[in-house]
Design a protein around this motif. Structure first.
Motif, PDB file in Angstrom:
ATOM      1  N   LEU A 110     -23.103   5.074   0.201  1.00  0.00           N
ATOM      2  CA  LEU A 110     -21.697   5.141  -0.001  1.00  0.00           C
ATOM      3  C   LEU A 110     -21.111   3.956   1.170  1.00  0.00           C
ATOM      4  O   LEU A 110     -21.724   4.176   2.298  1.00  0.00           O
ATOM      5  N   SER A 111     -20.332   3.207   0.746  1.00  0.00           N
ATOM      6  CA  SER A 111     -19.549   2.332   1.646  1.00  0.00           C
ATOM      7  C   SER A 111     -18.079   2.710   1.874  1.00  0.00           C
ATOM      8  O   SER A 111     -17.508   2.575   2.755  1.00  0.00           O
ATOM      9  N   ASP A 112     -17.689   3.501   0.693  1.00  0.00           N
ATOM     10  CA  ASP A 112     -16.270   4.299   0.636  1.00  0.00           C
ATOM     11  C   ASP A 112     -16.512   5.525  -0.037  1.00  0.00           C
ATOM     12  O   ASP A 112     -17.723   5.899  -0.299  1.00  0.00           O
ATOM     13  N   HIS A 113     -15.837   6.059  -0.353  1.00  0.00           N
ATOM     14  CA  HIS A 113     -15.764   7.435  -1.074  1.00  0.00           C
ATOM     15  C   HIS A 113     -16.180   7.250  -2.735  1.00  0.00           C
ATOM     16  O   HIS A 113     -16.146   8.411  -3.313  1.00  0.00           O
ATOM     17  N   ASN A 114     -16.716   6.090  -3.044  1.00  0.00           N
ATOM     18  CA  ASN A 114     -16.652   5.897  -4.591  1.00  0.00           C
ATOM     19  C   ASN A 114     -18.222   5.357  -4.567  1.00  0.00           C
ATOM     20  O   ASN A 114     -18.717   4.572  -4.002  1.00  0.00           O
ATOM     21  N   LEU A 115     -18.940   5.883  -5.749  1.00  0.00           N
ATOM     22  CA  LEU A 115     -20.399   5.489  -6.066  1.00  0.00           C
ATOM     23  C   LEU A 115     -20.121   5.020  -7.521  1.00  0.00           C
ATOM     24  O   LEU A 115     -19.825   5.487  -8.390  1.00  0.00           O
ATOM     25  N   LEU A 116     -20.657   3.493  -7.858  1.00  0.00           N
ATOM     26  CA  LEU A 116     -20.508   2.975  -9.166  1.00  0.00           C
ATOM     27  C   LEU A 116     -22.119   3.156  -9.979  1.00  0.00           C
ATOM     28  O   LEU A 116     -23.137   2.543  -9.315  1.00  0.00           O
ATOM     29  N   ILE A 117     -22.022   3.619 -11.110  1.00  0.00           N
ATOM     30  CA  ILE A 117     -23.341   3.812 -11.780  1.00  0.00           C
ATOM     31  C   ILE A 117     -23.190   2.559 -12.588  1.00  0.00           C
ATOM     32  O   ILE A 117     -22.092   2.692 -13.583  1.00  0.00           O
ATOM     33  N   PRO A 118     -23.961   1.447 -12.580  1.00  0.00           N
ATOM     34  CA  PRO A 118     -23.939   0.138 -13.369  1.00  0.00           C
ATOM     35  C   PRO A 118     -23.654   0.412 -14.814  1.00  0.00           C
ATOM     36  O   PRO A 118     -24.572   1.158 -15.504  1.00  0.00           O
ATOM     37  N   ASP A 119     -23.040  -0.303 -15.590  1.00  0.00           N
ATOM     38  CA  ASP A 119     -22.825  -0.188 -17.013  1.00  0.00           C
ATOM     39  C   ASP A 119     -24.120  -0.782 -17.723  1.00  0.00           C
ATOM     40  O   ASP A 119     -24.466  -0.317 -18.813  1.00  0.00           O
ATOM     41  N   ASN A 120     -24.864  -1.506 -17.147  1.00  0.00           N
ATOM     42  CA  ASN A 120     -26.205  -2.029 -17.690  1.00  0.00           C
ATOM     43  C   ASN A 120     -27.355  -1.026 -17.908  1.00  0.00           C
ATOM     44  O   ASN A 120     -28.261  -1.185 -18.480  1.00  0.00           O
ATOM     45  N   LYS A 121     -27.163   0.212 -17.109  1.00  0.00           N
ATOM     46  CA  LYS A 121     -28.088   1.182 -17.329  1.00  0.00           C
ATOM     47  C   LYS A 121     -27.691   2.415 -18.379  1.00  0.00           C
ATOM     48  O   LYS A 121     -28.619   3.110 -18.583  1.00  0.00           O
ATOM     49  N   LEU A 122     -26.522   2.209 -18.775  1.00  0.00           N
ATOM     50  CA  LEU A 122     -26.070   3.220 -19.343  1.00  0.00           C
ATOM     51  C   LEU A 122     -25.824   2.852 -21.091  1.00  0.00           C
ATOM     52  O   LEU A 122     -25.346   1.685 -21.156  1.00  0.00           O
ATOM     53  N   LEU A 123     -26.098   3.568 -21.981  1.00  0.00           N
ATOM     54  CA  LEU A 123     -25.899   3.452 -23.417  1.00  0.00           C
ATOM     55  C   LEU A 123     -24.691   4.400 -23.732  1.00  0.00           C
ATOM     56  O   LEU A 123     -24.519   5.437 -23.150  1.00  0.00           O
ATOM     57  N   ASP A 124     -24.165   3.776 -24.968  1.00  0.00           N
ATOM     58  CA  ASP A 124     -22.962   4.636 -25.488  1.00  0.00           C
ATOM     59  C   ASP A 124     -23.530   6.043 -25.821  1.00  0.00           C
ATOM     60  O   ASP A 124     -24.800   6.170 -26.222  1.00  0.00           O
ATOM     61  N   GLY A 125     -22.977   7.322 -25.470  1.00  0.00           N
ATOM     62  CA  GLY A 125     -23.357   8.451 -25.960  1.00  0.00           C
ATOM     63  C   GLY A 125     -23.434   9.515 -25.168  1.00  0.00           C
ATOM     64  O   GLY A 125     -22.736   9.366 -24.291  1.00  0.00           O
ATOM     65  N   ARG A 126     -23.979  10.569 -25.429  1.00  0.00           N
ATOM     66  CA  ARG A 126     -23.997  11.704 -24.319  1.00  0.00           C
ATOM     67  C   ARG A 126     -25.262  11.572 -23.113  1.00  0.00           C
ATOM     68  O   ARG A 126     -26.195  10.918 -23.421  1.00  0.00           O
ATOM     69  N   TRP A 127     -24.414  11.941 -21.941  1.00  0.00           N
ATOM     70  CA  TRP A 127     -25.377  11.911 -20.672  1.00  0.00           C
ATOM     71  C   TRP A 127     -25.212  13.121 -20.009  1.00  0.00           C
ATOM     72  O   TRP A 127     -24.007  13.644 -20.303  1.00  0.00           O
ATOM     73  N   ASN A 128     -26.178  13.735 -19.465  1.00  0.00           N
ATOM     74  CA  ASN A 128     -25.935  14.803 -18.393  1.00  0.00           C
ATOM     75  C   ASN A 128     -26.032  14.228 -16.999  1.00  0.00           C
ATOM     76  O   ASN A 128     -27.107  13.740 -16.654  1.00  0.00           O
ATOM     77  N   ILE A 129     -24.999  14.445 -16.307  1.00  0.00           N
ATOM     78  CA  ILE A 129     -24.982  13.905 -14.757  1.00  0.00           C
ATOM     79  C   ILE A 129     -25.159  15.005 -14.025  1.00  0.00           C
ATOM     80  O   ILE A 129     -24.412  16.182 -14.066  1.00  0.00           O
ATOM     81  N   ASN A 130     -26.232  14.988 -12.938  1.00  0.00           N
ATOM     82  CA  ASN A 130     -26.268  15.850 -11.984  1.00  0.00           C
ATOM     83  C   ASN A 130     -26.322  15.176 -10.651  1.00  0.00           C
ATOM     84  O   ASN A 130     -27.123  14.251 -10.480  1.00  0.00           O
ATOM     85  N   ILE A 131     -25.436  15.395  -9.776  1.00  0.00           N
ATOM     86  CA  ILE A 131     -25.380  14.977  -8.561  1.00  0.00           C
ATOM     87  C   ILE A 131     -25.903  16.017  -7.369  1.00  0.00           C
ATOM     88  O   ILE A 131     -25.031  16.863  -7.286  1.00  0.00           O
ATOM     89  N   ASP A 132     -26.898  15.832  -6.807  1.00  0.00           N
ATOM     90  CA  ASP A 132     -27.480  17.032  -5.935  1.00  0.00           C
ATOM     91  C   ASP A 132     -27.184  16.273  -4.476  1.00  0.00           C
ATOM     92  O   ASP A 132     -27.904  15.058  -4.260  1.00  0.00           O
ATOM     93  N   TRP A 133     -26.329  16.807  -3.780  1.00  0.00           N
ATOM     94  CA  TRP A 133     -26.181  16.101  -2.443  1.00  0.00           C
ATOM     95  C   TRP A 133     -26.008  17.112  -1.310  1.00  0.00           C
ATOM     96  O   TRP A 133     -25.740  18.278  -1.710  1.00  0.00           O
ATOM     97  N   THR A 134     -25.932  16.787  -0.033  1.00  0.00           N
ATOM     98  CA  THR A 134     -25.814  17.601   1.111  1.00  0.00           C
ATOM     99  C   THR A 134     -24.833  17.036   1.867  1.00  0.00           C
ATOM    100  O   THR A 134     -24.594  15.716   2.044  1.00  0.00           O
ATOM    101  N   TYR A 135     -24.122  17.510   2.736  1.00  0.00           N
ATOM    102  CA  TYR A 135     -23.082  17.376   3.786  1.00  0.00           C
ATOM    103  C   TYR A 135     -23.010  18.286   4.786  1.00  0.00           C
ATOM    104  O   TYR A 135     -22.882  19.607   4.527  1.00  0.00           O
ATOM    105  N   ASN A 136     -23.397  17.800   6.262  1.00  0.00           N
ATOM    106  CA  ASN A 136     -23.564  18.793   7.235  1.00  0.00           C
ATOM    107  C   ASN A 136     -24.508  19.783   6.953  1.00  0.00           C
ATOM    108  O   ASN A 136     -24.270  20.845   7.121  1.00  0.00           O
ATOM    109  N   ASN A 137     -25.828  19.617   6.466  1.00  0.00           N
ATOM    110  CA  ASN A 137     -26.608  20.592   6.072  1.00  0.00           C
ATOM    111  C   ASN A 137     -26.220  21.565   5.205  1.00  0.00           C
ATOM    112  O   ASN A 137     -26.946  22.625   5.083  1.00  0.00           O
TER     113      ASN A 137
END
Length: 148
Positions: A110-137
């Motif tokens: 991150l350079s700011d509080h936003n993360l862009l997932i580019p359009d060229n990797k995504l097709l129209d339709g259903r996706w499941n998004i899982n964001i696994d992250w840590t902050y201060n352990n």
């Protein structure tokens, strides 16, 4: 030639069995109906299920959780504004239920509080998004089924 009841019943059963066998063989050999398990390492993922529940509970206890929105450039994932972005580590995994070859994972940088997932990797339709992250352990998990 006259067919008695016994012969007619045997012919009907043989015809029905042949009809069913045609569909069984057709489904087993046609690549269009080739469906795999949801994930390759299903049993290993099942063993860490309670850990995922704890991570999701941690996410729900935040002041503001992760949010996302669709833009013309792709999916914009917004992390909570009250967190220091330098301490956020993890990955974003996008899972396509209809085609496992489209699944991909990107690290969180991150350079700011936003993360862009580019359009060229995504097709129209259903996706499941899982964001696994840590902050201060402390581990967090955000799961969402989205339509792109």
């Amino acid at each position: 030639m006259k067919v008695n009841w016994g012969t007619a019943i045997v012919i009907a059963f043989a015809g029905f069995i042949g009809f069913i066998m045609y569909f069984v063989i057709n489904m087993a050999t046609d690549d269009k109906y080739d469906h795999d398990l949801v994930v390759e390492d299903y049993y290993q993922k099942e063993l860490k299920f309670q850990t995922d529940i704890d991570k999701e509970e941690n996410s729900k206890n935040l002041k503001t959780n992760i949010s996302w929105k669709k833009t013309k450039d792709g999916i914009l994932v917004e992390f909570p504004k009250d967190l220091d972005i330098k301490k956020i580590k993890g990955s974003v995994f996008l899972y396509r239920p209809s085609n496992k070859t489209l699944d991909f994972e990107i690290p969180i940088s991150l350079s700011d509080h936003n993360l862009l997932i580019p359009d060229n990797k995504l097709l129209d339709g259903r996706w499941n998004i899982n964001i696994d992250w840590t902050y201060n352990n402390e581990a967090y998990l955000y799961k969402k089924a989205i339509n792109y």
